[in-house]
Scaffold this motif. Structure first.
Motif, PDB file in Angstrom:
ATOM      1  N   GLU A 133      -7.757  19.152 -10.976  1.00 52.73           N
ATOM      2  CA  GLU A 133      -7.595  20.638 -10.665  1.00 52.73           C
ATOM      3  C   GLU A 133      -8.062  21.642 -12.034  1.00 52.73           C
ATOM      4  N   ASN A 134      -8.376  20.954 -13.042  1.00 54.09           N
ATOM      5  CA  ASN A 134      -8.973  21.583 -14.422  1.00 54.09           C
ATOM      6  C   ASN A 134     -10.467  21.896 -14.335  1.00 54.09           C
ATOM      7  N   LYS A 135     -11.249  21.342 -13.366  1.00 53.88           N
ATOM      8  CA  LYS A 135     -12.540  21.473 -13.012  1.00 53.88           C
ATOM      9  C   LYS A 135     -13.073  23.039 -12.607  1.00 53.88           C
ATOM     10  N   LEU A 136     -13.391  23.488 -13.579  1.00 53.14           N
ATOM     11  CA  LEU A 136     -13.748  25.040 -13.275  1.00 53.14           C
ATOM     12  C   LEU A 136     -15.161  25.316 -12.962  1.00 53.14           C
ATOM     13  N   ASP A 137     -15.172  26.384 -12.221  1.00 57.12           N
ATOM     14  CA  ASP A 137     -16.492  26.536 -11.555  1.00 57.12           C
ATOM     15  C   ASP A 137     -17.235  27.520 -12.721  1.00 57.12           C
ATOM     16  N   GLY A 138     -18.365  28.042 -12.214  1.00 54.16           N
ATOM     17  CA  GLY A 138     -19.237  28.774 -13.198  1.00 54.16           C
ATOM     18  C   GLY A 138     -18.571  29.757 -13.552  1.00 54.16           C
ATOM     19  N   SER A 139     -17.679  30.667 -12.977  1.00 52.03           N
ATOM     20  CA  SER A 139     -17.219  31.800 -13.573  1.00 52.03           C
ATOM     21  C   SER A 139     -16.383  32.035 -14.745  1.00 52.03           C
ATOM     22  N   TYR A 140     -16.264  30.479 -14.905  1.00 49.79           N
ATOM     23  CA  TYR A 140     -15.165  30.297 -16.240  1.00 49.79           C
ATOM     24  C   TYR A 140     -16.155  29.849 -17.391  1.00 49.79           C
ATOM     25  N   THR A 141     -17.581  29.944 -17.225  1.00 46.43           N
ATOM     26  CA  THR A 141     -18.449  29.632 -18.482  1.00 46.43           C
ATOM     27  C   THR A 141     -18.101  30.601 -19.512  1.00 46.43           C
ATOM     28  N   SER A 142     -18.295  29.984 -20.697  1.00 47.41           N
ATOM     29  CA  SER A 142     -18.428  30.530 -22.029  1.00 47.41           C
ATOM     30  C   SER A 142     -19.100  31.834 -22.125  1.00 47.41           C
ATOM     31  N   LYS A 143     -18.765  32.721 -22.916  1.00 48.00           N
ATOM     32  CA  LYS A 143     -19.483  34.013 -22.901  1.00 48.00           C
ATOM     33  C   LYS A 143     -20.663  33.846 -23.915  1.00 48.00           C
ATOM     34  N   ARG A 144     -20.685  32.693 -24.342  1.00 47.00           N
ATOM     35  CA  ARG A 144     -21.827  32.236 -25.280  1.00 47.00           C
ATOM     36  C   ARG A 144     -23.125  32.196 -24.509  1.00 47.00           C
ATOM     37  N   VAL A 145     -22.996  31.670 -23.148  1.00 52.84           N
ATOM     38  CA  VAL A 145     -24.156  31.354 -22.300  1.00 52.84           C
ATOM     39  C   VAL A 145     -24.436  32.646 -21.654  1.00 52.84           C
ATOM     40  N   PRO A 146     -25.788  32.983 -21.655  1.00 56.91           N
ATOM     41  CA  PRO A 146     -26.040  34.312 -21.092  1.00 56.91           C
ATOM     42  C   PRO A 146     -25.816  34.359 -19.616  1.00 56.91           C
ATOM     43  N   VAL A 147     -25.367  35.556 -19.052  1.00 58.43           N
ATOM     44  CA  VAL A 147     -25.108  35.778 -17.668  1.00 58.43           C
ATOM     45  C   VAL A 147     -26.057  35.264 -16.855  1.00 58.43           C
ATOM     46  N   GLU A 148     -27.477  35.709 -16.892  1.00 60.25           N
ATOM     47  CA  GLU A 148     -28.506  35.277 -16.145  1.00 60.25           C
ATOM     48  C   GLU A 148     -28.897  33.722 -16.007  1.00 60.25           C
ATOM     49  N   PHE A 149     -28.633  32.923 -17.078  1.00 55.91           N
ATOM     50  CA  PHE A 149     -28.858  31.686 -17.093  1.00 55.91           C
ATOM     51  C   PHE A 149     -27.741  31.007 -16.229  1.00 55.91           C
ATOM     52  N   ARG A 150     -26.218  31.394 -16.582  1.00 54.65           N
ATOM     53  CA  ARG A 150     -25.122  30.800 -15.824  1.00 54.65           C
ATOM     54  C   ARG A 150     -25.373  31.154 -14.541  1.00 54.65           C
ATOM     55  N   ASP A 151     -25.931  32.379 -13.980  1.00 53.55           N
ATOM     56  CA  ASP A 151     -25.937  32.600 -12.431  1.00 53.55           C
ATOM     57  C   ASP A 151     -27.077  31.725 -11.898  1.00 53.55           C
ATOM     58  N   LEU A 152     -27.960  31.287 -12.476  1.00 54.58           N
ATOM     59  CA  LEU A 152     -29.175  30.482 -12.010  1.00 54.58           C
ATOM     60  C   LEU A 152     -28.561  29.034 -11.736  1.00 54.58           C
ATOM     61  N   VAL A 153     -27.861  28.668 -12.995  1.00 55.71           N
ATOM     62  CA  VAL A 153     -27.462  27.262 -13.039  1.00 55.71           C
ATOM     63  C   VAL A 153     -26.328  27.003 -11.964  1.00 55.71           C
ATOM     64  N   LYS A 154     -25.367  27.820 -11.649  1.00 52.77           N
ATOM     65  CA  LYS A 154     -24.316  27.714 -10.948  1.00 52.77           C
ATOM     66  C   LYS A 154     -24.722  27.561  -9.612  1.00 52.77           C
ATOM     67  N   TYR A 155     -25.683  27.959  -9.135  1.00 45.23           N
ATOM     68  CA  TYR A 155     -26.189  28.146  -7.723  1.00 45.23           C
ATOM     69  C   TYR A 155     -26.643  26.595  -7.445  1.00 45.23           C
ATOM     70  N   PHE A 156     -26.894  25.842  -8.336  1.00 46.52           N
ATOM     71  CA  PHE A 156     -27.155  24.443  -8.109  1.00 46.52           C
ATOM     72  C   PHE A 156     -26.063  23.293  -8.871  1.00 46.52           C
ATOM     73  N   PHE A 157     -25.355  23.675  -9.845  1.00 47.24           N
ATOM     74  CA  PHE A 157     -24.202  23.145 -10.549  1.00 47.24           C
ATOM     75  C   PHE A 157     -23.161  23.877 -10.741  1.00 47.24           C
ATOM     76  N   ASP A 158     -22.319  24.086  -9.867  1.00 50.25           N
ATOM     77  CA  ASP A 158     -21.219  25.218 -10.186  1.00 50.25           C
ATOM     78  C   ASP A 158     -20.052  24.521 -10.787  1.00 50.25           C
ATOM     79  N   ASP A 159     -20.346  24.471 -12.025  1.00 48.87           N
ATOM     80  CA  ASP A 159     -19.282  23.830 -13.070  1.00 48.87           C
ATOM     81  C   ASP A 159     -19.276  24.256 -14.400  1.00 48.87           C
ATOM     82  N   ALA A 160     -18.601  24.663 -14.905  1.00 44.17           N
ATOM     83  CA  ALA A 160     -18.560  25.558 -16.282  1.00 44.17           C
ATOM     84  C   ALA A 160     -18.967  24.630 -17.438  1.00 44.17           C
TER      85      ALA A 160
END
Length: 238
Positions: A133-160
């Motif tokens: 249950e604790n596996k978090l999707d990309g929307s829970y990614t740390s704010k240290r990670v730029p949004v543009e990079f998060r949005d690209l990576v989560k398309y393929f690996f949707d895991d924070a």
């Protein structure tokens, strides 16, 4: 060392301590070649062989001290490894925790073994469910990670955690590049990740995506460094 010093030979301890010294600039991380580490030991008058160093690495991995990431160059050839030290729980602490549990289960001179086993099994199942249950999707990614990079990576690996691990590689690789801006890091991260996905889509078998990504980032930085030297040479030649 309290728990594990006796597990290593004298030469292996020399190798381990040298690896620790090379893991100081970036805490717990070393990306030096084995030959560099062995040569450093020789310079200090502590002569060890490459096989001794490799034997130390196998033991350290076995005991959970290290994780070794295999990296590759942009052309697909194998590059040198990256060594990452892990948090280690002392065996003494583990043993004392086990004793406390056993003592607390003792009632009227007898152990309620069945109840204890049933409780442990229940807790293990509950822990497994919590981890899932604790596996978090990309929307829970740390704010240290730029949004543009998060949005690209989560398309393929949707895991924070996966997204943060990719960005951590960028942070480590550019740690000493003081001239690098956040935008430079972002462009490097995006370009490297696109090359990773391109390789996978073209059928390359990637057994360790983080190691392969590390190799791509390193190759881009190496090429950038060579281009900079070439431009400087042309400027001064004129």
């Amino acid at each position: 060392m309290i728990d594990l010093k006796s597990k290593f030979t004298k030469s292996e301890l020399i190798a381990l301590k040298r690896l620790i010294r090379f893991s100081a600039k970036v805490a717990g991380v070393c990306h030096a070649k084995i030959q560099t580490l062995v040569s450093a030991c020789h310079e200090k008058g502590q002569e060890i062989s490459r096989s001794t160093f490799e034997r130390m690495l196998r033991k350290a991995k076995k005991f959970g001290l290290l994780i070794v990431y295999n990296t590759t160059k942009e052309n697909g050839k194998q590059s040198h490894n990256v060594y990452v030290f892990q948090r280690y729980q002392s065996q003494i602490v583990s043993d004392s925790s086990t004793i406390d549990v056993a003592e607390s289960a003792k009632i009227d001179g007898a152990y309620k073994t069945n109840n204890l086993l049933e409780t442990n099994n229940h807790l293990n199942k509950r822990n497994d469910n919590v981890q899932k249950e604790n596996k978090l999707d990309g929307s829970y990614t740390s704010k240290r990670v730029p949004v543009e990079f998060r949005d690209l990576v989560k398309y393929f690996f949707d895991d924070a955690k996966t997204i943060e691990e990719f960005w951590k590689i960028i942070t480590i690789q550019t740690y000493y590049l003081s001239y690098y801006t956040q935008q430079d890091r972002l462009e490097l991260a995006l370009d490297s990740f696109k090359q990773l996905i391109r390789s996978i889509k073209f059928g390359r078998k990637v057994h360790n995506i983080f190691g392969y990504y590390w190799g791509i980032v390193g190759a881009i930085l190496d090429r950038e460094y060579k281009n900079t030297l070439h431009e400087m040479y042309e400027e001064y030649a004129c």
